[in-house]
Design an enzyme around this catalytic site. Structure first.
Site, PDB file in Angstrom:
ATOM      1  N   LYS A 119       0.954  -1.234   0.063  1.00 56.04           N
ATOM      2  CA  LYS A 119      -0.004  -0.137  -0.047  1.00 56.04           C
ATOM      3  C   LYS A 119       0.927   1.096  -0.163  1.00 56.04           C
ATOM      4  CE  LYS A 119      -3.133   0.560   3.481  1.00 56.04           C
ATOM      5  NZ  LYS A 119      -2.791   1.716   4.266  1.00 56.04           N
ATOM      6  N   SER A 120       2.089   1.130   0.761  1.00 54.20           N
ATOM      7  CA  SER A 120       2.758   2.434   1.047  1.00 54.20           C
ATOM      8  C   SER A 120       3.339   2.897  -0.351  1.00 54.20           C
ATOM      9  CB  SER A 120       3.952   2.044   2.092  1.00 54.20           C
ATOM     10  OG  SER A 120       3.154   1.998   3.239  1.00 54.20           O
ATOM     11  N   ARG A 143       2.818   5.956  -3.143  1.00 56.21           N
ATOM     12  CA  ARG A 143       4.123   6.830  -3.673  1.00 56.21           C
ATOM     13  C   ARG A 143       4.316   6.575  -5.208  1.00 56.21           C
ATOM     14  NH1 ARG A 143       4.254   5.611   1.497  1.00 56.21           N
ATOM     15  NH2 ARG A 143       5.526   6.605   3.058  1.00 56.21           N
ATOM     16  N   GLY A 151      -5.021   7.914   5.683  1.00 57.55           N
ATOM     17  CA  GLY A 151      -3.915   8.815   6.256  1.00 57.55           C
ATOM     18  C   GLY A 151      -2.943   9.070   5.303  1.00 57.55           C
ATOM     19  N   SER A 160       6.982   8.896  12.056  1.00 60.21           N
ATOM     20  CA  SER A 160       6.023   8.864  11.137  1.00 60.21           C
ATOM     21  C   SER A 160       6.441   9.029   9.767  1.00 60.21           C
ATOM     22  CB  SER A 160       4.900  10.078  11.475  1.00 60.21           C
ATOM     23  OG  SER A 160       4.126   9.980  10.361  1.00 60.21           O
ATOM     24  N   GLN A 171       4.818   9.096   7.329  1.00 58.83           N
ATOM     25  CA  GLN A 171       3.940   9.902   6.653  1.00 58.83           C
ATOM     26  C   GLN A 171       4.278  11.369   6.958  1.00 58.83           C
ATOM     27  OE1 GLN A 171      -0.392   8.924   8.018  1.00 58.83           O
ATOM     28  NE2 GLN A 171      -0.033   6.947   6.958  1.00 58.83           N
ATOM     29  N   ASP A 220       1.862  -1.218  11.588  1.00 54.23           N
ATOM     30  CA  ASP A 220       0.703  -1.735  11.317  1.00 54.23           C
ATOM     31  C   ASP A 220       0.339  -3.028  11.697  1.00 54.23           C
ATOM     32  OD1 ASP A 220       0.003   0.728  10.357  1.00 54.23           O
ATOM     33  OD2 ASP A 220       0.895   0.277   8.285  1.00 54.23           O
ATOM     34  N   LYS A 223      -4.475   5.834  14.745  1.00 57.09           N
ATOM     35  CA  LYS A 223      -4.435   5.257  13.356  1.00 57.09           C
ATOM     36  C   LYS A 223      -5.738   5.217  12.845  1.00 57.09           C
ATOM     37  CE  LYS A 223      -0.234   4.306  12.912  1.00 57.09           C
ATOM     38  NZ  LYS A 223       0.787   4.860  12.053  1.00 57.09           N
ATOM     39  N   ARG A 245      -7.624  -3.171   9.656  1.00 57.90           N
ATOM     40  CA  ARG A 245      -6.896  -4.199  10.412  1.00 57.90           C
ATOM     41  C   ARG A 245      -7.291  -4.549  11.624  1.00 57.90           C
ATOM     42  NH1 ARG A 245      -2.598  -3.339   6.862  1.00 57.90           N
ATOM     43  NH2 ARG A 245      -1.872  -1.510   6.612  1.00 57.90           N
TER      44      ARG A 245
HETATM   45  C1  S3P Z   1       2.494   4.790   6.237  1.00 61.83           C
HETATM   46  C2  S3P Z   1       3.132   5.062   7.449  1.00 61.83           C
HETATM   47  C3  S3P Z   1       2.617   4.657   8.776  1.00 61.83           C
HETATM   48  C4  S3P Z   1       1.740   3.425   8.651  1.00 61.83           C
HETATM   49  C5  S3P Z   1       0.784   3.517   7.732  1.00 61.83           C
HETATM   50  C6  S3P Z   1       1.469   3.767   6.214  1.00 61.83           C
HETATM   51  C7  S3P Z   1       3.082   5.349   4.892  1.00 61.83           C
HETATM   52  O1  S3P Z   1       1.883   5.671   9.239  1.00 61.83           O
HETATM   53  O2  S3P Z   1       0.754   3.241   9.828  1.00 61.83           O
HETATM   54  O3  S3P Z   1      -0.226   2.448   7.395  1.00 61.83           O
HETATM   55  O4  S3P Z   1       2.951   4.506   3.780  1.00 61.83           O
HETATM   56  O5  S3P Z   1       4.070   6.356   5.095  1.00 61.83           O
HETATM   57  P1  S3P Z   1       2.655   6.918  10.289  1.00 61.83           P
HETATM   58  O6  S3P Z   1       3.336   7.905   9.314  1.00 61.83           O
HETATM   59  O7  S3P Z   1       1.412   7.722  10.831  1.00 61.83           O
HETATM   60  O8  S3P Z   1       3.462   6.254  11.203  1.00 61.83           O
END
Ligand code: S3P
Length: 447
Positions: free
Chosen positions: A28-29, A33, A101, A174, A176, A326, A353, A400
């Site tokens: 997913k990440s 991106r 998020g 984080s 993100q 996660d 989360k 999750r």
């Molecule tokens: C993610 C970062 C994490 C993770 C999320 C995906 C990302 O969040 O929990 O599922 O893709 O950068 P945080 O940045 O809030 O830790």
């Protein structure tokens, strides 16, 4: 999308051994991106193995709204024709990031140093989550934001017309926030520096390098220092998305719990900023073998071979939290079936989360007859020989939490029902079919 249809309860029942191959979806990440960096590049980006979960589809839609051309050619195969760094157009309607998020925070970063205005919203879960952690550093670049009380969405972001580069130490671990700052730094002149106390997932850094940015990472006594040189010309790339280690954790843990299971999970990312769960499972005594380690699309991957195992509770150190952030919900479910107590420390971030995951897991496990202790930043789960189950668990729009309890129900004495399984489609649309293919008895209640 923020529209949430009717809830769909699901129930999992005690199942016979799980067996077969679990082909879990793309990461997913990396999928988010790939779309965002493709949109910020010149030329075409070809993506294979893209996760077609709702979170990522919402990001694809957002990239179109900012002017990129995003097309699906066949399942998992997409192209993005980008507008280049600083080339985002002003969207003519609200950007709805649904449950994601990652989507909203990265996109805010990507537009914050362009002279345009956009308004963001999400679903009931996303609109409760803190955005100040991103808008604060983006303000240092010169962006302005107007949010609801507590920095919540819906939120309007006015990009900086004359952005300045930034040096920023992350106040919380984080990826993100780190990624939002780096993406904003792309259109600022000079060097943007992000410092993190603990390494978080590094996909943005790896991919920015792959797309042609100048970016360095240095581990120093003061933390991990990431330096990006602004205003590069990013060029479209081929991105092969590896399978998601966070999604893989569900069939992996299910196979470990259900007696006599044997499951194979091919091609899962083993990026060291993501593989904490696999180290933890091995420490708990899991019969988990990593086969054929290799590099695919710039990420280390391996095939996972699992056999059901009698696990023991351990203490998971706080330093490992970022690399498995996660995976605590499924670990907490698994810990309920291990011998002894599993202690998880340094997990405060779980409270912000998709739901407050410490609270959601603790309440759900208690309802299933499991003893749990929690503090603001830790959780201890007392394992038992047989988890009673027989509960209806609230999932708070959190994919999750839903998947974790559906896995636990496969070994509990009485079935476990989750109140709403629809959010599973945000990250793992094929979960139900994949688990059924392995032999899991999971039923929809509204048939
Ligand atoms: C993610 C970062 C994490 C993770 C999320 C995906 C990302 O969040 O929990 O599922 O893709 O950068 P945080 O940045 O809030 O830790």
């Amino acid at each position: 999308m923020s529209g949430h249809g009717p809830a769909m309860p699901m129930t999992s029942h005690k199942s016979g051994p799980l067996s077969g191959t679990a082909e879990v979806p793309g990461d997913k990440s990396i999928s988010h991106r790939a779309l965002i960096l493709g949109a910020l590049s010149v030329g075409e980006t070809e993506i294979t193995g893209l996760l077609e979960g709702q979170d990522v589809l919402d990001t694809a839609r957002a990239m179109r709204a900012f002017g990129a051309s995003v097309m699906q050619h066949s399942p998992g195969n997409w192209t993005v024709t980008g507008v280049g760094v600083g080339g985002f157009a002003e969207p003519d309607s609200v950007i709805d990031c649904g449950n994601s998020g990652t989507g909203v925070r990265l996109i805010m970063g990507a537009m914050a140093t362009t002279d345009i205005t956009a308004t963001f919203t999400g679903d009931a879960s996303l609109n409760k989550r803190p955005m100040g952690r991103v808008t604060n550093p983006l303000a240092l670049f010169g962006a302005q934001s107007f949010a609801r009380r507590g920095g919540r969405l819906p939120l309007t972001l006015i990009g900086a017309a004359e952005p300045v580069p930034v040096e920023y130490r992350l106040p919380m671990p984080s990826a993100q926030v780190k990624s939002a700052v780096l993406l904003a730094g792309l259109n600022a002149p000079g060097q943007t520096v992000v410092i993190e106390d603990e390494p978080t997932r590094d996909h943005t850094e790896r991919m920015l390098r792959g797309f042609g940015a100048e970016i360095t990472t240095e581990d120093t006594d003061a933390g991990r220092v990431i330096t990006l040189t602004g205003q590069p010309e990013l060029r479209g790339q081929r991105v092969a998305v590896p399978r998601d280690p966070s999604s893989a954790a569900f069939p992996v843990c299910a196979a470990l719990m259900v007696p006599d299971s044997e499951v194979f999970v091919p091609g899962v990312s083993q990026n060291p900023t993501r593989n904490g769960i696999y180290l933890t499972l091995q420490e708990m005594g899991a019969d988990l073998v990593l086969e054929n380690p290799r590099e695919e699309g710039g990420e280390p991957v391996a095939d996972l071979r699992l056999r059901a195992s009698r696990l023991k509770g351990i203490e998971v150190p706080a330093e490992r939290a970022a690399s498995m952030i996660d995976e605590y919900p499924i670990l907490a479910a698994l810990a309920a079936t291990a011998s002894g107590v599993t202690v998880m420390r340094g997990i405060k971030e779980l409270r912000v989360k998709e739901s407050d995951r410490i609270d959601a897991m603790a309440r759900g496990l208690e309802a299933c007859g499991v003893r749990v202790e929690e503090t603001e930043d830790s959780m201890s789960v007392h394992g038992m020989d047989i988890v009673p189950g027989g509960a209806r668990v609230q999932t708070h729009l959190d994919h999750r939490i839903a998947m974790s309890f559906l896995c636990l129900g496969l070994v509990s004495a009485a079935p476990i029902t989750v109140d709403d399984a629809t959010p599973i489609a945000t990250s793992f649309p094929a979960f139900e079919g994949l688990m059924a293919g392995l032999g899991a008895q999971i039923t929809r209640d509204n048939r």
